[in-house]
Every structure is written in structure tokens, then in C-alpha cells.
Enzyme design. Structure first.
Site, PDB file in Angstrom:
ATOM      1  N   TRP A 155      44.085  19.667  20.992  1.00  0.00           N
ATOM      2  CA  TRP A 155      42.767  19.655  20.361  1.00  0.00           C
ATOM      3  C   TRP A 155      42.719  20.464  19.062  1.00  0.00           C
ATOM      4  O   TRP A 155      41.776  20.335  18.297  1.00  0.00           O
ATOM      5  CB  TRP A 155      41.721  20.229  21.342  1.00  0.00           C
ATOM      6  CG  TRP A 155      42.182  21.491  22.002  1.00  0.00           C
ATOM      7  CD1 TRP A 155      42.790  21.586  23.228  1.00  0.00           C
ATOM      8  CD2 TRP A 155      42.143  22.820  21.465  1.00  0.00           C
ATOM      9  NE1 TRP A 155      43.126  22.892  23.482  1.00  0.00           N
ATOM     10  CE2 TRP A 155      42.740  23.670  22.417  1.00  0.00           C
ATOM     11  CE3 TRP A 155      41.654  23.368  20.276  1.00  0.00           C
ATOM     12  CZ2 TRP A 155      42.871  25.049  22.207  1.00  0.00           C
ATOM     13  CZ3 TRP A 155      41.781  24.725  20.069  1.00  0.00           C
ATOM     14  CH2 TRP A 155      42.386  25.550  21.026  1.00  0.00           C
ATOM     15  N   LYS A 179      47.245   9.414  23.229  1.00  0.00           N
ATOM     16  CA  LYS A 179      46.239  10.053  24.088  1.00  0.00           C
ATOM     17  C   LYS A 179      45.820  11.387  23.459  1.00  0.00           C
ATOM     18  O   LYS A 179      46.613  12.317  23.382  1.00  0.00           O
ATOM     19  CB  LYS A 179      46.818  10.331  25.478  1.00  0.00           C
ATOM     20  CG  LYS A 179      45.712  10.732  26.458  1.00  0.00           C
ATOM     21  CD  LYS A 179      46.192  11.623  27.576  1.00  0.00           C
ATOM     22  CE  LYS A 179      46.183  13.082  27.216  1.00  0.00           C
ATOM     23  NZ  LYS A 179      44.849  13.646  26.927  1.00  0.00           N
ATOM     24  N   GLU A 254      56.629  19.564  20.559  1.00  0.00           N
ATOM     25  CA  GLU A 254      56.182  20.662  19.687  1.00  0.00           C
ATOM     26  C   GLU A 254      55.324  21.550  20.575  1.00  0.00           C
ATOM     27  O   GLU A 254      54.198  21.196  20.903  1.00  0.00           O
ATOM     28  CB  GLU A 254      55.419  20.090  18.494  1.00  0.00           C
ATOM     29  CG  GLU A 254      55.503  20.984  17.280  1.00  0.00           C
ATOM     30  CD  GLU A 254      54.267  21.848  17.119  1.00  0.00           C
ATOM     31  OE1 GLU A 254      54.276  22.968  17.679  1.00  0.00           O
ATOM     32  OE2 GLU A 254      53.332  21.409  16.463  1.00  0.00           O
TER      33      GLU A 254
END
Ligand code: ADP
Length: 487
Positions: A155, A179, A254
Site C-alpha cells: 500500500w 493484486k 522486494e
């Protein structure tokens, strides 16, 4: 799940169509600055993910056979469409994630840059004609797209992260199911509208929101998904790596960081303090490349502490959509509680609060997830926030005496994403920079990202790179053609 019928109803993108979830369920996305609901988001699950993989698999043959030049045209058209909606989407980033508008604008710019740069870079995905030791044979290599890719994003960079993955994947000839994180699904679904507006062929890019584990599980278990690209926590990365092992899927990871920032006594103090403050409080400290451990040489420790604390106290904190605000809220109350826990642990072990150290007080902050910019000195290395990623606006300052000592300290953690050195002595900068166990090192510089540059970590910070030529390699296989020739 609370519902509010008056809210905008967002839609997923599957096979070129804007769709609701098979379950018919939705969840509500909220603004962390004031707790207001923003939109209703489809709560998709494995059924939606499977339809999206069907679409991506069906689209792959035609998309991968297009010339790189033809795919580049699609990506430039997509960049044009995104440019037209950049202000609107930047506002959604601010209202859903919380970062100040100028930071959200930066994300939009990086998204557009990534599309345009990879559109062109994929045209240079050359193979080679290899000098052959065997007579009567020729050896040739060709770069081919990996196939259908599943992308899972966090996010904290909700728009640019989409394009850091989708731009090289699509440019290389892969198709993708993406997603987003629950907290910032509305940003991703606004971007999904842009994919549809730009008329990217059906199925080439799909966006599915909802139940993370169910969607992730489809990526892991469906043989047609050949690669998973993930950005997020080390814990979830580890889980996905384990799951990907069953089908030997390619992965790019990552993961978390724990960046050391080293200020030597011979640094340019004014510029260094400004840079450290902007790095530390970027996105309210919620950046994987953010400053986690600030090591200051003992002779300048007191001055740096005082000036950083002054800076923190003067920062304008608030709703990121308001003019002059330099730091917004954290993403949710769970994040605020985690920061509170880490600060209490450090203070309990002897750290001294020089600025902040609590939630923001006052009416303007009551309904939001605000934590004050915080500076702590005398932090013991046994404090949890020395070894854990803080992910909040807390500057923890440690002291050191010598170059060798600080290199050992900096490297003595499991992570290695980014590191920063401040010194006017170039010999020292290069010497130390080469020794740091880290995927990226900033030297008197804290801005690391560019479409052109490889971004990624070593150790538990991950595998693979995003950005630059290396970012394209993540979506390409090298095929060898051995050809018999009658010489
Ligand atoms: P953070 O702690 O920053 O939220 P996470 O690693 O939990 O980081 O989340 C990053 C992304 O991974 C989000 O899109 C989230 O929905 C997704 N995610 C979380 N758990 C799973 C899972 N079990 N399988 C697949 N994706 C997951």
C-alpha cells in the site's frame, strides 16, 4: 463488512471488462487522515483470480508475438492516458494512502516514466550470436517473455508500484494479473480504468482486489502463472517463496529494509540534516528505503540531534491534500500502535525523546492515524527498532567513533536494501560505499528511484531488481538456439 450504498462502487479489470466479484461482496476503503469512507471495493477471491489467469493465459500468445515496437505503441498510449488523469489519481493516492499531494504527484511521474522507458527498452532486448567452438553449428540466443505473471503490491507506493512491475512485464511480452493491497485498492482500480481507457488488449493486464491469501494461492498453484513478482513484508515474501518452490516458479522479491544512514563528522552538516530529515519523514516514514538506523559520529552527535529535533517540531503535519502539509497520517491505526510499541520499548531501554514521541494532539488529528515526527537519542542497540523496520516517523540516533566500527554496525543486520553515507571525503565515500552490504547506496543523496536505475536489495531484503535494464531481465528468459549448418 460495513456498506454504504452512496459511495462510488469500484470495479476490477478482468479480460478487458470492469467486473464485480463473483461473491458479490465488497469492502469499504477509508481515508487515514479523517476516517471517512472513500469507495466500495469488490472483495474478490480465488474464483476471480482464476478468471483473471484464464484471461491472461488466453491473451499471452498474441501479445507475446507482437513486435516490441508494436507493444511500445500500446505502452505510450497507456502513458498518455495516465497523464490525462494524473491529478485525479494523485488525489486518490493522497486520500487513500495519506501521503502529501506532492509525493503522490511524484508517484504518478515515476509511473509515466516507467511506461515510456520500458516501452523503448524492450526494443533493445537483444540476443547474441555466440562464437561456436564446434564446426558446422551456430549458437544463437533469443530473449523471450516468461509468460503469465502474478504481481502482488503493497500500500505504501500504490500507484508507481503497479507500473514498476506492469511496465517491464508488458513491454517484455508477458501478461499480468495484479493484486493490490487491501488498504489502497481504490488507487489500483482507478488505474484499472486507465488500462481500459487506453484499450490495452483484453486480458493483457488484469486487476483483482480482495482476499490476499486466496488470490495469492491461485498464483502459486496455477501452472500457467510462470512468475510471481512481490513487494511487501519479508514474512509474506518468505511464504510466497516457499509456495513458489512447488512449481519452481520464477520470483522477484522486494522485501523489507533496515537502512543505515551514516553521518561522518566531515559531512556538509546543513545539507546532510536536510536530506536525512526528508528521507526519514518521507511518506510518514513508511518507505522500505527509509532511514531506520541513523549513525552519527560522536563529535557532531549533539548538534545533529538538536537540529533534527528542531526540524521535526516545525513540520506541518496534516491531511496530505492540504497546502503546506509535509507529512500525512500513517496508513491505519494498527500502524500507529506498532510505532507506539517500538517507541515505548526504546524509551523503556533508556532512549531519550528529543521531539514527538506520541500521537498528534488536537482536534484536526482526532479522527486520523497521526503520529508526531519523533527524534530519539541515546538509543541502545538492544532496542527493537534497531533490528526491526520502524515504518513510521521515528528517527533513532546512534553514535559511533570510527569508520571501521560503523561499517560493522551498518552490516550487522539481516537486511540490505538501501544505505546512505554523508561525507565530503570522496575516498571515504567510495571505500565505505563498497563495503556496505546493501543493494543501493546513496552518497550525499537520498533519492534512489528512477525508471532507468535498478532498485532492489540483498540478504533478507529480496531477490531481483526493479527499474533499469535489470528490471526487464526479470520478465525475460534466455533461449538458446543451436543450429546445424552445412559449412
Ligand atoms: P505490509 O505489512 O506492508 O502490509 P504485507 O506483506 O502484509 O505488507 O502486504 C503486501 C502485499 O501482500 C499486500 O498486497 C497484501 O495483501 C499481500 N499479502 C498478504 N498476505 C498474503 C498472502 N498470504 N498471500 C498473498 N499475498 C498476501
Amino acid at each position: 463488512m460495513t456498506q454504504d450504498a452512496r459511495l462510488p462502487l469500484a470495479a476490477m479489470l478482468i479480460d478487458g471488462r470492469l467486473e464485480q466479484a463473483q461473491s458479490g461482496e465488497t469492502f469499504v476503503s477509508t481515508n487515514p487522515a479523517n476516517g471517512e469512507p472513500i469507495a466500495r471495493i469488490p472483495f474478490g477471491d480465488d474464483r476471480d483470480a482464476r478468471l483473471a489467469v484464464d484471461a491472461a493465459a488466453a491473451a499471452f500468445p498474441a501479445w507475446s508475438k507482437l513486435s516490441a515496437a508494436a507493444r511500445a505503441k500500446h505502452l505510450h498510449r497507456l502513458a498518455d492516458a495516465l497523464e490525462r488523469r494524473r491529478n485525479e489519481i494523485a488525489l486518490v493516492v493522497t486520500s487513500e494512502e495519506g501521503k502529501p499531494l506532492h509525493e503522490a504527484q511524484g508517484e504518478l511521474q515515476l509511473s509515466i516514466d516507467s511506461l515510456r522507458w520500458y516501452a523503448e527498452e524492450a526494443r533493445r532486448a537483444y540476443g547474441a550470436w555466440i562464437p561456436d567452438p564446434v564446426p558446422g553449428r551456430r549458437l544463437l540466443t533469443q530473449r523471450q517473455p516468461v509468460g503469465v505473471c502474478g504481481a502482488i503490491i503493497p500500500w505504501n507506493v500504490p500507484c508507481a508500484m503497479i507500473f514498476r512491475k506492469a511496465a517491464p512485464a508488458l513491454a517484455a511480452g508477458c501478461t499480468m494479473v495484479l493484486k493490490p493491497a487491501e488498504a489502497t485498492s481504490y488507487v489500483a482500480l482507478k488505474v484499472a480504468e486507465v488500462f481500459a481507457e487506453a484499450e490495452i488488449p483484453a486480458g493483457v493486464i488484469n486487476v483483482v482486489t480482495g482476499k490476499a491469501s486466496a488470490i495469492g494461492n491461485v498464483f502459486l498453484t496455477d501452472h500457467r502463472v510462470r512468475k510471481i513478482s512481490f513487494t511487501g513484508s519479508t514474512d509474506v515474501g518468505r511464504l510466497l517463496l516457499r509456495g513458489a518452490a512447488d512449481q519452481i516458479k520464477r520470483t522477484s522479491m522486494e522485501l523489507g529494509g533496515n537502512a543505515p544512514v551514516i553521518l561522518f563528522e566531515d559531512c556538509d552538516l546543513d545539507a546532510s540534516i536536510r536530506a536525512v530529515a526528508s528521507l526519514k519523514f518521507l511518506n510518514a516514514g513508511q518507505a522500505c528505503i527509509g532511514a531506520n538506523r541513523i549513525y552519527v559520529q560522536s563529535s557532531i552527535y549533539e548538534e545533529v540531534s538538536r537540529r533534527l529535533a528542531d526540524h521535526a517540531r516545525q513540520m506541518k503535519v496534516g491531511d496530505g491534500s492540504q497546502a503546506g502539509v509535509v507529512m500525512g497520517p500513517l496508513v491505519d491505526m494498527k500502524a500507529v500502535e506498532k510505532v507506539e510499541e517500538l517507541v515505548a520499548d526504546a524509551v523503556g531501554k533508556g532512549a531519550v525523546l528529543r521531539a514527538g514521541g506520541s500521537r498528534m494532539q488536537g482536534e484536526a488529528y482526532e479522527r486520523g492515524c497521526f503520529y508526531a515526527p519523533t527524534v530519539m537519542t541515546g538509543v541502545p542497540r538492544t532496542a527493537r527498532l534497531h533490528d526491526e523496520e520502524i515504518f513510521g516517523p521515528v528517527a533513532a540516533l546512534y553514535t559511533f567513533e570510527t569508520e571501521d566500527e560503523v561499517v560493522d554496525l551498518a552490516n550487522n543486520v539481516d537486511y540490505g536494501l538501501s544505505a546512505y553515507i554523508f561525507t565530503e571525503n570522496m575516498d571515504r565515500a567510495i571505500r565505505v560505499g563498497e563495503q556496505l552490504e546493501s543493494g543501493m547506496v546513496g552518497i550525499n543523496e537520498t533519492r534512489l528511484g528512477a525508471a532507468e536505475a535498478p532498485f532492489g536489495g540483498v540478504k533478507m531484503s529480496g531477490i531481483g531488481r526493479e527499474g533499469g535494464r535489470e528490471g526487464l531481465d526479470e520478465y525475460l528468459e534466455t533461449k538458446l538456439l543451436a543450429i546445424r549448418v552445412k559449412d
